[in-house]
Design an enzyme around this catalytic site. Structure first.
Site, PDB file in Angstrom:
ATOM      1  CG  ASP A 131      -0.676   3.329 -18.391  1.00 43.38           C
ATOM      2  OD1 ASP A 131      -0.651   2.163 -18.825  1.00 43.38           O
ATOM      3  OD2 ASP A 131       0.332   4.040 -18.242  1.00 43.38           O
ATOM      4  CB  THR A 184       1.680  -8.675   4.134  1.00 47.71           C
ATOM      5  OG1 THR A 184       1.126 -10.000   4.135  1.00 47.71           O
ATOM      6  CG2 THR A 184       1.715  -8.106   5.515  1.00 47.71           C
ATOM      7  CE  LYS A 242       5.151 -15.876   3.661  1.00 51.87           C
ATOM      8  NZ  LYS A 242       5.850 -16.117   4.920  1.00 51.87           N
ATOM      9  CB  THR A 243      -1.393 -12.504   4.464  1.00 51.56           C
ATOM     10  OG1 THR A 243      -1.472 -11.074   4.429  1.00 51.56           O
ATOM     11  CG2 THR A 243      -0.339 -12.921   5.472  1.00 51.56           C
ATOM     12  CG  MET A 272      -6.407 -12.603   3.320  1.00 52.75           C
ATOM     13  SD  MET A 272      -7.077 -13.914   4.350  1.00 52.75           S
ATOM     14  CE  MET A 272      -5.666 -14.416   5.283  1.00 52.75           C
ATOM     15  CG  ASP A 300       5.315   5.698 -14.937  1.00 46.88           C
ATOM     16  OD1 ASP A 300       5.375   4.545 -15.418  1.00 46.88           O
ATOM     17  OD2 ASP A 300       4.554   6.008 -14.021  1.00 46.88           O
TER      18      ASP A 300
END
Lengths: 578, 691
Positions: free
Chosen positions: B316, B387, B389-390, B392, B527
């Protein structure tokens, strides 16, 4: 120096011939077209039709093994009966009677196992019929079986996740039709041109030019000269690493090996196919370097053996030199230790033959190994004790060496921290178990046989020498049987019930145990996937691996036989030095 | 374990030594001896010579009684030394197991009928819990059994198992939902569904593994044993045949047979591969023990050996190749904005951003332009958190609006505000992506100021490590969720051989299958539950201890430290285990040469005086030669125990180089060492007058 130059010349010619033959054999066994196909293919196909052989059949290891066994059992029964019944069979001008059961058992085992150990003299024991339909047929058949099994093993390496190893009947047929017959034809004609006999005449009585008077006063003026179809049998006896002489004295006999040129042909024929098969191996596993590596390991062992024999024989012994009173140098004369050697061959050709015939499991001789100096006689013995893997018998020598290669990659693979693998196939407990059988059958058989013989009181009567040399005679006889070689130290009379039976059993054991174990390995490898090659893979084509392989072969041999050799040739050597 | 592993690193402590010595005698039980055929031969030989000695006291003499007694004594010591080697290797595991057992005691569990009825508690002994039972564990209580967290989140002290004292978070859902029986909840509470019953728990397995109770012989070990047994059979035949050989030689020379049964038994034991035979099981146990010390629990010995064969490591990116977080490394102003203005805005927007990325922006601004931290509260600032969603984050203060975020998100935001998202900004974003960086676009009041270049930081030394692995023929594959462009850039910088970008569980599984198809052996760590199929497919699968139960079950090893770099250590341990076996086998067999040169002249000099020439070591007498060889044979076992436990030296070089080095050290060394040692022992025993 002359001796050395002569030996090097022989080796050079051998390599020159072996390389192209290797390619030819590889093509034949893969069913690829070759220049003889036009002539032979129709015969091949007709054979399959007649015998109802499925050309494309892919046998499993089990089926292949069963075919080998069936074929060998059939061969055994026919040959055994021929021995017993030759008195009532045709082509017997000398009216020779059937042999004893134990001689028949011994000799049948001997020829079916490609050993050609002979505890009798051919010219005074066997009829033309037995020699031709029995022995010569087995010379072809047993050689073909060895080569067939080798190719089953090769297919085990190259095929991935399959079960089929090819058809035993097809492999055997191709070996005989394309390889053994054409080569034998060429060589027997060449031998006849040199004066080797090929006839059905009865034995001739001739008057000696120089009559001999024995010690008791008997005057001998006449000699019986044996006749018969010799050249055809000699060609295959050499090519198929069989070695069973037409005459009792084998290729030392002037009618079996009359000239230096016939000697050269016969000598090269011994190693021709075994050496070629190394190159075939590389070609058919699609990595020529692998074949060259195995060839080099065998070749280096052969050269070292030859060097020791030639040096010991041309150096003679203090007893011969008599403090310089006798000139043993080879300047202007054969020189060295000429006891038991033919003057028409001399030291070089005799030593080379001795090395070739015991390196390959051939066993034909052109000089009497019993008369060699202690170390000169020890090397042929050691070559047989190594399990006949220095070229060895056709097919079986190479698969024996591959058994050792498996042991070598096992140890070396662990040392580089990986599960060992060879040619991309993992070596796991099953392969190890079988490889151990391949490599250790010979030492086991020799140790048991010679130990028993040494323990039996009547053995002493079979010996023509006492002390260490007498022990060497016992050891040589059992080494010869245990390596499926068949050459004799001459001094040892093995035509006794114990000798015939014990040696017969040993020959069967060391032939079929490694052979079936090899097929088992092939059957297991063919089902495995191929592991990818990386820098972490142990290379099996470089100098280090060649060295390691030689080391493993010598190690197993030395560890098994050091005590025995110490009591035989080594003790004798120190006695010789005084 | 990790906390106290330093202490145990030494060869052995006093307590372990005395336990091992005791065990050496316990192991004289014939049943135990039969497990190891080579040593069983020595055991039988010891009994045989002891019998011969007793007979000799009654006048039935095979050889001088004192000689037989000496040989018998040394043979018994050889057996004990072999037992000791195994006992000492087991000792470390036993000590570890004792500590684990202490953690595994019956506790009272609070069983509840369902998630909604968590007040109806039934008290039940942890031993009686069944699979599927629900239990609630409160702060301060021990978790009664392995399980899956169904509800709640808590910090758990797992030091009993991992040795790591810092508590870890366990919570329902996600990849941190597995809990292990024997660990303790420190704060809050958890509702757990039991996944294993008493006797089959992780702790039980762990105890069995470290103790070696469930240790089965691995395929390589079996193959090696076949080889050793075959050699032993040959040597048995060699010595058996030697008796008639020597009788024949003696009778031919008109002398009595000088070879006694005792001396042949001595020869047999010398020749048999007793060194590797005695150390074989210790090497295996020690390998397992080294793995335990690395805090990795292998579910079978087979897995460790497979680790030695692995030639593809799927690693990874995060945590193995790069540090876990990205760092700002450059401010790229666009549209003629002053770089300082960009840095200032970036710093302001990041002051309240506690993520490592946010902090690195503040640090970079300070380093490059000396912009210091400011007190946001004075500016009436309002922090806008990131977030999903944003995509930003930013800050609003005194009518200003600063935003930073992913290029796409900021572009949308700008266009919405009626601003201009210029081509030069696009270019800067693309350039950063192409170099493996993550661009963060900064905008103030609807105007793009520039781009922050966030960079993955490649861990120190990984490039060298991968180069070493490559030399050994091991390819490294980087697994990352990044897009191919970024992944390629990081892969190039870290020096991995290949990468899998935008990795999905299916993608990983497919890649593993493809490699296996080509004949490679693949190792990976994982994991999450969605890693389980890939873990199950991989040849060596290391599950993180922090991972889910499904991942742990799919893997064949569990890494208690949950460290992604552990895979490299595991490969090393696997290879070292095989190398130790191979090297000691070579050494053991190479030793035989000297032993022959010691014993053969001793046995036969009386018949063939010429053989004295083979006594190249110049040993004093026949008896002293045999004694010296067999004493060497016993002592070399003890001398090699530390090597067997530690493992042979491991280097990251090609197979050829490894082989030539090991052949030189253990092959040639194995030939030379006994010549010197046997001679010294001979001098010593002659000097003190034993023979």
């Amino acid at each position: 120096m002359n001796t050395a130059m002569e030996c090097i010349l022989y080796l050079a010619v051998l390599i020159l011939l072996a390389v192209p033959l290797g390619t030819y054999i590889g093509k034949v066994m893969n069913g690829e077209p070759v220049f003889l196909s036009k002539v032979i293919l129709p015969i091949e196909n007709a054979t399959y039709r007649m015998l109802k052989i499925e050309k494309e059949e892919q046998m499993t290891a089990k089926k292949y093994s069963i075919s080998v066994i069936l074929f060998s059992v059939f061969s055994f029964l026919v040959l055994f009966l021929l021995h017993l019944l030759q008195g009532v069979l045709p082509l017997n001008p000398e009216s020779l009677p059937g042999t004893s059961w134990h001689l028949a058992f011994n000799n049948t085992s001997s020829f079916v196992t490609n050993t050609n150990w002979q505890s009798y003299s051919g010219e005074s024991t066997l009829s033309y019929f037995t020699q031709m339909l029995g022995l010569t047929v087995q010379n072809f058949a047993s050689a073909a079986v060895g080569i067939a099994v080798l190719f089953a093993l090769i297919r085990g390496f190259i095929k991935v996740k399959e079960t089929g190893l090819g058809s035993f009947w097809v492999d055997t047929t191709r070996t005989i039709l394309y390889i053994l017959l054409p080569l034998s034809l060429v060589i027997s004609i060449a031998l006849v041109s040199q004066g080797v006999i090929q006839n059905f005449s009865s034995y001739q009585t001739v008057t000696l030019v120089q009559p001999v008077t024995l010690q008791d006063g008997t005057k001998i003026t006449q000699e019986v000269v044996p006749q018969g179809p010799a050249a055809s049998q000699i060609a295959i006896k050499q090519l198929g690493t069989n070695g069973g002489g037409y005459m009792g004295t084998n290729s030392a006999h002037p009618l079996e090996n009359p000239t230096p040129f016939s000697n050269l042909i016969e000598m090269l024929s011994i190693l021709l196919i075994p050496a070629a098969l190394c190159f075939t191996f590389g070609r058919n596993v699609k990595d020529k370097r692998q074949g060259v590596a195995i060839f080099l390991a065998m070749f280096i062992l052969l050269c070292s053996a030859l060097a020791v024999i030639a040096a010991s024989e041309s150096g003679a012994s203090p007893q011969l030199a008599q403090n310089g009173a006798v000139n043993v140098s080879s300047v202007g004369q054969a020189g060295g230790n000429m006891e038991g050697k033919e003057t028409r061959f001399g030291i070089a050709a005799s030593s080379t033959w001795a090395a070739f015939t015991t390196a390959a499991s051939n066993g034909s001789v052109n000089s009497m190994h019993d008369s060699y100096t202690p170390l000169g006689g020890m090397i042929p013995m050691l070559l047989m004790q190594l399990g006949e893997v220095v070229f060895g018998g056709v097919g079986c020598g190479l698969y024996g060496m591959i058994g050792f290669a498996i042991l070598a990659v096992f140890i070396a693979g662990l040392m580089v921290g990986r599960t060992p693998e060879y040619l991309g196939k993992k070596i796991e407990p099953y392969e190890m178990r079988m490889a151990v059988l391949v490599c250790l059958a010979t030492p086991v058989a020799i140790l048991i046989g010679s130990g028993l013989a040494a323990a039996l009181p009547q053995t002493v009567q079979s010996l023509s020498n006492k002390g260490a040399h007498g022990f060497s005679e016992i050891l040589y006889a059992y080494s010869s049987a245990g390596g499926n070689n068949g050459s004799a130290f001459a001094g040892f009379n093995a035509n006794t019930v114990f000798g015939n039976v014990s040696i017969g059993l040993i020959m069967l054991f060391v032939r079929f145990v490694p052979m079936l174990a090899t097929l088992a390995i092939a059957g297991s490898l063919v089902q495995k996937k191929r592991v990818a090659v990386s820098a972490g893979t142990l290379p099996t084509h470089n100098a280090m691996f060649v060295g390691l392989l030689i080391f493993v072969v010598l190690l197993i041999g030395a560890l098994s036989f050091f005590p025995a050799l110490a009591l035989g040739p080594i003790a004798e050597y120190f006695q010789m030095l005084g | 374990m990790s906390t106290n592993k330093k202490k145990n690193d030494g060869f052995a402590n006093k307590q372990m030594l005395s336990r091992a010595i005791k065990d050496s005698f316990v192991k004289l039980n014939p049943k135990t001896q039969l497990q190891n055929p080579v040593m069983f031969l020595v055991y039988i030989s010891a009994i045989l010579t002891t019998g011969l000695f007793i007979l000799s006291l009654f006048g039935i003499r095979d050889a001088k009684p004192a000689f037989i007694f000496g040989i018998a004594l040394i043979l018994w010591f050889t057996v004990l030394f072999g037992n000791f080697a195994e006992a000492i290797a087991e000792g470390r595991g036993k000590a570890q197991a004792d500590a684990l057992r202490a953690a595994k005691k019956d506790v009272e569990a609070n069983r509840i009928p369902s998630l909604t009825e968590r007040n109806q508690i039934t008290k039940i002994s942890s031993a009686q819990l069944k699979k599927g039972d629900l239990v609630i564990v409160n702060a301060g209580e021990q978790i009664p059994a392995d399980g899956e967290v169904l509800d709640g989140a808590a910090s758990v002290d797992e030091s009993a198992i991992t040795g790591e004292s810092a508590p870890v978070i366990r919570e329902s859902g996600g990849d941190r939902s597995a809990v292990t029986g024997g660990t303790t909840v420190i704060s809050d509470w958890l509702v757990i569904q039991v996944t294993s019953e008493a006797g089959e728990s992780f702790l039980d397995k762990m105890i069995a593994m470290v103790e070696g109770a469930s240790r089965k012989k691995t395929p390589n070990e079996i193959a090696l044993q076949i080889f050793l047994v075959a050699l032993t059979i040959i040597f048995l035949l060699v010595t058996l045949a030697l008796y008639p050989y020597s009788a024949f030689a003696a009778s031919q020379a008109g002398k009595a047979n000088q070879t006694s049964v005792t001396s042949l038994v001595a020869l047999l034991v010398c020749l048999a591969p007793t060194t590797i035979g005695a150390l074989l099981s210790s090497i295996g146990i020690a390998g397992m023990s080294r793995l335990n010390q690395a805090n990795v629990l292998a579910m079978s010995g087979r897995a460790i050996e497979a680790a030695g064969d692995v030639d593809i490591l799927m690693l990874d990116k995060t945590g193995t190749i790069t540090l876990g977080n990205r760092q700002a490394c450059e401010f790229v102003p666009v549209d003629g904005v002053d770089i300082k203005e960009l840095a200032d805005a970036a710093q302001l927007s990041s002051l309240a951003d506690e993520t490592p990325e946010g902090r690195s922006v503040v640090v970079l601004a300070k380093q490059q332009f000396g912009i210091r931290g400011r007190n946001l509260s004075g500016m009436n600032a309002q922090f806008i958190p990131f977030t999903a969603k944003t995509r930003m984050s930013g800050v609003d203060f005194m009518g200003n609006e600063i935003r930073k975020g992913a290029a796409e998100a900021v572009k949308e935001y700008i266009l919405e505000k009626g601003g201009v998202y210029s081509a030069s900004c696009e270019d800067a974003v693309k350039r950063i992506s192409n170099h493996g960086g993550t661009p963060l676009v900064v905008a103030k009041n609807g105007k793009v100021l520039g781009v922050i270049h966030l960079k993955d930081i490649i861990k120190d030394g990984v490039k060298e490590k991968f180069a070493d692995l490559r030399k050994m023929g091991i390819k490294t594959i980087m697994i990352t969720g990044d897009n191919p462009l970024t992944a390629a850039a990081i892969a190039a910088e870290a020096g991995v051989d290949d990468f899998l970008a935008e990795a999905t569980p299916e993608g990983k599984l497919k890649m593993i299958r493809e490699f296996q198809q080509q004949g490679h052996l693949v190792a990976m760590t994982g994991d999450g539950t969605n890693d389980a199929p890939a873990l199950a497919q991989a040849d060596v699968a290391v599950a993180m201890n922090t991972g889910t139960q499904a991942a742990k079950e799919a893997g064949n090893m569990v890494d208690l430290d949950s460290s992604p770099t552990k895979l490299i250590d595991i490969v090393r341990i696997g290879k070292q285990l095989l190398m130790t076996r191979g090297s000691l086998t070579t050494f053991s067999i190479a030793n035989d040469l000297a032993k022959y040169f010691a014993i053969i002249p001793a046995l036969f000099m009386s018949v063939y005086p010429g053989l004295a020439a083979l006594n190249i070591m110049g040993l004093h007498s026949a008896d002293s030669a045999i004694f010296s060889a067999i004493i060497y044979n016993a002592l070399i076992i003890v001398a090699l125990i530390p090597l067997a436990l530690r493992g042979v030296k491991y280097r990251e070089v090609t197979a050829s180089q490894l082989l030539s080095r090991n052949l030189l050290v253990y092959g040639l060394g194995g030939i030379a060492a006994p010549f010197i040692a046997v001679k010294l022992i001979d001098l010593l025993i002659v000097a003190i007058g034993i023979v």
